[in-house]
Design a protein around this motif. Structure first.
Motif, PDB file in Angstrom:
ATOM      1  N   MET A 245      59.150 -48.603 -85.693  1.00  0.00           N
ATOM      2  CA  MET A 245      58.094 -48.278 -87.067  1.00  0.00           C
ATOM      3  C   MET A 245      56.997 -47.999 -86.208  1.00  0.00           C
ATOM      4  SD  MET A 245      57.268 -50.175 -89.941  1.00  0.00           S
ATOM      5  CE  MET A 245      56.827 -51.276 -89.120  1.00  0.00           C
ATOM      6  N   TYR A 246      56.397 -46.959 -86.950  1.00  0.00           N
ATOM      7  CA  TYR A 246      55.132 -46.049 -86.370  1.00  0.00           C
ATOM      8  C   TYR A 246      54.421 -46.197 -87.664  1.00  0.00           C
ATOM      9  CZ  TYR A 246      55.589 -44.159 -81.896  1.00  0.00           C
ATOM     10  OH  TYR A 246      56.787 -44.248 -80.983  1.00  0.00           O
ATOM     11  N   HIS A 247      52.904 -46.198 -87.830  1.00  0.00           N
ATOM     12  CA  HIS A 247      52.236 -45.839 -89.197  1.00  0.00           C
ATOM     13  C   HIS A 247      50.949 -44.322 -89.358  1.00  0.00           C
ATOM     14  CE1 HIS A 247      53.961 -49.290 -90.722  1.00  0.00           C
ATOM     15  NE2 HIS A 247      53.581 -49.336 -91.367  1.00  0.00           N
ATOM     16  N   GLY A 248      49.921 -45.431 -88.600  1.00  0.00           N
ATOM     17  CA  GLY A 248      48.975 -44.170 -88.515  1.00  0.00           C
ATOM     18  C   GLY A 248      48.551 -43.846 -86.589  1.00  0.00           C
ATOM     19  N   THR A 249      48.360 -42.453 -87.038  1.00  0.00           N
ATOM     20  CA  THR A 249      48.231 -41.643 -85.029  1.00  0.00           C
ATOM     21  C   THR A 249      46.830 -41.508 -85.327  1.00  0.00           C
ATOM     22  OG1 THR A 249      49.542 -39.974 -85.860  1.00  0.00           O
ATOM     23  CG2 THR A 249      50.736 -41.594 -84.672  1.00  0.00           C
ATOM     24  N   PRO A 250      45.407 -42.008 -85.052  1.00  0.00           N
ATOM     25  CA  PRO A 250      44.219 -41.306 -85.176  1.00  0.00           C
ATOM     26  C   PRO A 250      44.213 -41.209 -83.696  1.00  0.00           C
ATOM     27  CG  PRO A 250      43.927 -44.292 -85.461  1.00  0.00           C
ATOM     28  CD  PRO A 250      45.246 -43.940 -85.422  1.00  0.00           C
ATOM     29  N   LYS A 251      43.464 -40.505 -83.322  1.00  0.00           N
ATOM     30  CA  LYS A 251      42.360 -40.043 -82.232  1.00  0.00           C
ATOM     31  C   LYS A 251      41.572 -41.230 -82.010  1.00  0.00           C
ATOM     32  CE  LYS A 251      39.214 -35.798 -80.186  1.00  0.00           C
ATOM     33  NZ  LYS A 251      38.406 -34.474 -80.692  1.00  0.00           N
ATOM     34  N   GLU A 252      40.986 -41.584 -82.425  1.00  0.00           N
ATOM     35  CA  GLU A 252      40.118 -42.825 -82.490  1.00  0.00           C
ATOM     36  C   GLU A 252      40.582 -43.909 -82.340  1.00  0.00           C
ATOM     37  OE1 GLU A 252      40.444 -41.308 -84.973  1.00  0.00           O
ATOM     38  OE2 GLU A 252      38.455 -39.610 -85.202  1.00  0.00           O
ATOM     39  N   THR A 253      39.298 -45.105 -82.089  1.00  0.00           N
ATOM     40  CA  THR A 253      40.649 -46.312 -81.480  1.00  0.00           C
ATOM     41  C   THR A 253      41.382 -46.608 -83.587  1.00  0.00           C
ATOM     42  OG1 THR A 253      39.544 -47.035 -79.884  1.00  0.00           O
ATOM     43  CG2 THR A 253      39.956 -48.609 -80.893  1.00  0.00           C
ATOM     44  N   PRO A 254      42.124 -47.231 -83.423  1.00  0.00           N
ATOM     45  CA  PRO A 254      42.389 -47.856 -84.558  1.00  0.00           C
ATOM     46  C   PRO A 254      42.090 -48.808 -85.099  1.00  0.00           C
ATOM     47  CG  PRO A 254      44.457 -47.205 -83.220  1.00  0.00           C
ATOM     48  CD  PRO A 254      43.369 -47.022 -82.262  1.00  0.00           C
ATOM     49  N   ILE A 255      42.040 -49.037 -86.457  1.00  0.00           N
ATOM     50  CA  ILE A 255      40.856 -50.027 -86.588  1.00  0.00           C
ATOM     51  C   ILE A 255      42.582 -51.026 -87.737  1.00  0.00           C
ATOM     52  CG2 ILE A 255      38.902 -48.698 -87.763  1.00  0.00           C
ATOM     53  CD1 ILE A 255      40.076 -48.452 -90.083  1.00  0.00           C
TER      54      ILE A 255
ATOM     55  N   ASP B 103      46.693 -38.273 -90.123  1.00  0.00           N
ATOM     56  CA  ASP B 103      45.874 -37.767 -89.251  1.00  0.00           C
ATOM     57  C   ASP B 103      47.659 -38.018 -88.419  1.00  0.00           C
ATOM     58  OD1 ASP B 103      47.253 -40.855 -88.496  1.00  0.00           O
ATOM     59  OD2 ASP B 103      45.360 -41.413 -88.397  1.00  0.00           O
ATOM     60  N   ASN B 104      48.497 -38.051 -88.836  1.00  0.00           N
ATOM     61  CA  ASN B 104      50.044 -38.278 -88.710  1.00  0.00           C
ATOM     62  C   ASN B 104      50.406 -36.481 -88.624  1.00  0.00           C
ATOM     63  OD1 ASN B 104      52.214 -40.238 -90.196  1.00  0.00           O
ATOM     64  ND2 ASN B 104      50.272 -41.000 -88.610  1.00  0.00           N
ATOM     65  N   TYR B 105      49.486 -35.682 -89.319  1.00  0.00           N
ATOM     66  CA  TYR B 105      49.634 -33.916 -88.504  1.00  0.00           C
ATOM     67  C   TYR B 105      49.209 -33.737 -87.669  1.00  0.00           C
ATOM     68  CZ  TYR B 105      50.531 -29.403 -90.465  1.00  0.00           C
ATOM     69  OH  TYR B 105      50.509 -28.332 -90.500  1.00  0.00           O
ATOM     70  N   LEU B 106      47.908 -34.232 -87.037  1.00  0.00           N
ATOM     71  CA  LEU B 106      47.945 -33.654 -85.200  1.00  0.00           C
ATOM     72  C   LEU B 106      48.302 -34.646 -84.506  1.00  0.00           C
ATOM     73  CD1 LEU B 106      43.835 -32.587 -85.975  1.00  0.00           C
ATOM     74  CD2 LEU B 106      45.808 -31.184 -86.191  1.00  0.00           C
ATOM     75  N   GLY B 107      47.804 -36.130 -85.245  1.00  0.00           N
ATOM     76  CA  GLY B 107      48.630 -36.965 -84.083  1.00  0.00           C
ATOM     77  C   GLY B 107      49.699 -37.460 -83.400  1.00  0.00           C
ATOM     78  N   ALA B 108      50.994 -36.717 -84.006  1.00  0.00           N
ATOM     79  CA  ALA B 108      52.201 -37.303 -84.620  1.00  0.00           C
ATOM     80  C   ALA B 108      53.517 -35.742 -84.549  1.00  0.00           C
ATOM     81  CB  ALA B 108      52.922 -38.159 -85.345  1.00  0.00           C
TER      82      ALA B 108
ATOM     83  N   PRO C  14      52.727 -32.963 -81.772  1.00  0.00           N
ATOM     84  CA  PRO C  14      53.571 -32.950 -80.442  1.00  0.00           C
ATOM     85  C   PRO C  14      54.232 -33.103 -80.929  1.00  0.00           C
ATOM     86  CG  PRO C  14      51.264 -34.403 -80.906  1.00  0.00           C
ATOM     87  CD  PRO C  14      51.360 -33.567 -82.264  1.00  0.00           C
ATOM     88  N   LEU C  15      55.595 -33.891 -81.646  1.00  0.00           N
ATOM     89  CA  LEU C  15      56.672 -33.907 -81.872  1.00  0.00           C
ATOM     90  C   LEU C  15      57.529 -32.113 -82.004  1.00  0.00           C
ATOM     91  CD1 LEU C  15      57.138 -36.792 -84.415  1.00  0.00           C
ATOM     92  CD2 LEU C  15      57.735 -36.779 -82.280  1.00  0.00           C
ATOM     93  N   LEU C  16      57.321 -31.640 -82.654  1.00  0.00           N
ATOM     94  CA  LEU C  16      57.442 -30.050 -83.116  1.00  0.00           C
ATOM     95  C   LEU C  16      57.032 -29.458 -81.733  1.00  0.00           C
ATOM     96  CD1 LEU C  16      58.533 -28.313 -84.734  1.00  0.00           C
ATOM     97  CD2 LEU C  16      56.056 -27.415 -85.657  1.00  0.00           C
TER      98      LEU C  16
END
Length: 247
Positions: A1-11, A62-67, A70-72
């Motif tokens: 189970m993932y949530h956000g995948t930001p480029k920056e440090t997650p908050i 951020d899932n679009y670019l961060g996950a 890369p999966l695609l």
């Protein structure tokens, strides 16, 4: 189970920095893991032995670019659970405001669907289902399902309970709304839960590198800290020696 995948440090402790997610992808590829969609559990016998199902709750922008991308690029699959009322908006159920709370747009979700990612329901409003009476729960699940089916022009039969919370009415509502599978946030192996509306998942936290991921895959547990691992191996040694661990 993932949530956000930001480029920056997650908050959020539930989000994983994009660079670490790429390490997860590399680990899966290097170690022969096959990715599948959540709905593929309906035909589990068709899945390879080393199969992992990646799920993303809420649908963060951020899932679009961060996950997703890369999966695609690596010919891998995943399932996204979307709270339909908040598409193209922000996760207002979180206690803090941040650009990391922004959510995917209709166009991005449709693009992901077209590229063989699964789009599942996370209700409409992301409210805790047990706080609602049965009919309100049914409405949440039906309306979310219909909106996603209209958007993707395909059947939506997978559900994730917001915050992992549910009650007996939630299971009734899920069946009434036409879901075949639903997942909680309880850890453990798939076979430990016979109810297809209570599928277990392992939580990924913000500091989980590929080494922690490997342990979570091995133990199907959220807590794979070294003290717990040492207790586990100590107990196994004592068991093999026929000794009983003192309290």
């Amino acid at each position: 189970m993932y949530h956000g995948t930001p480029k920056e440090t997650p908050i959020s402790r539930y989000s994983l920095q994009a660079r670490l997610f790429k390490k997860h992808i590399q680990y899966f590829k290097k170690n022969g893991w096959h990715t599948a969609l959540f709905r593929d559990l309906l035909d589990i016998k068709s899945l390879p032995e080393k199969t992992v199902i990646l799920t993303f709750d809420d649908g963060y922008l951020d899932n679009y670019l961060g996950a997703y991308l890369p999966l695609l690029e690596n010919q891998m699959k995943a399932t996204w659970f979307i709270a339909t009322k908040h598409i193209s908006n922000s996760a207002n159920w979180l206690p803090f405001r941040s650009p990391q709370n922004d959510l995917l747009s209709h166009e991005q979700i449709l693009d992901m669907h077209r590229n063989h990612m699964e789009i599942g329901s996370h209700t409409c409003s992301h409210r805790e289902l047990p706080s609602l009476h049965l009919n309100a729960q049914i409405d949440e699940l039906i309306h979310s399902k219909k909106l996603l089916e209209t958007l993707t022009n395909s059947s939506v039969t997978s559900l994730a309970y917001p915050f992992g919370r549910y009650n007996t009415d939630s299971l009734i509502a899920a069946r009434e709304a036409g879901y075949n599978l639903a997942c909680t946030t309880q850890p453990g192996w798939l076979h430990l839960e016979p109810n297809p509306l209570l599928i277990r998942r392992i939580t990924i936290f913000s500091g989980d590198d590929d080494k922690i991921l490997a342990r979570k895959l091995s133990f199907a547990d959220n807590d794979v800290s070294w003290p717990k691992m040492m207790r586990y191996y100590s107990d196994r040694v004592l068991d093999r020696l026929g000794l009983v661990k003192s309290e």
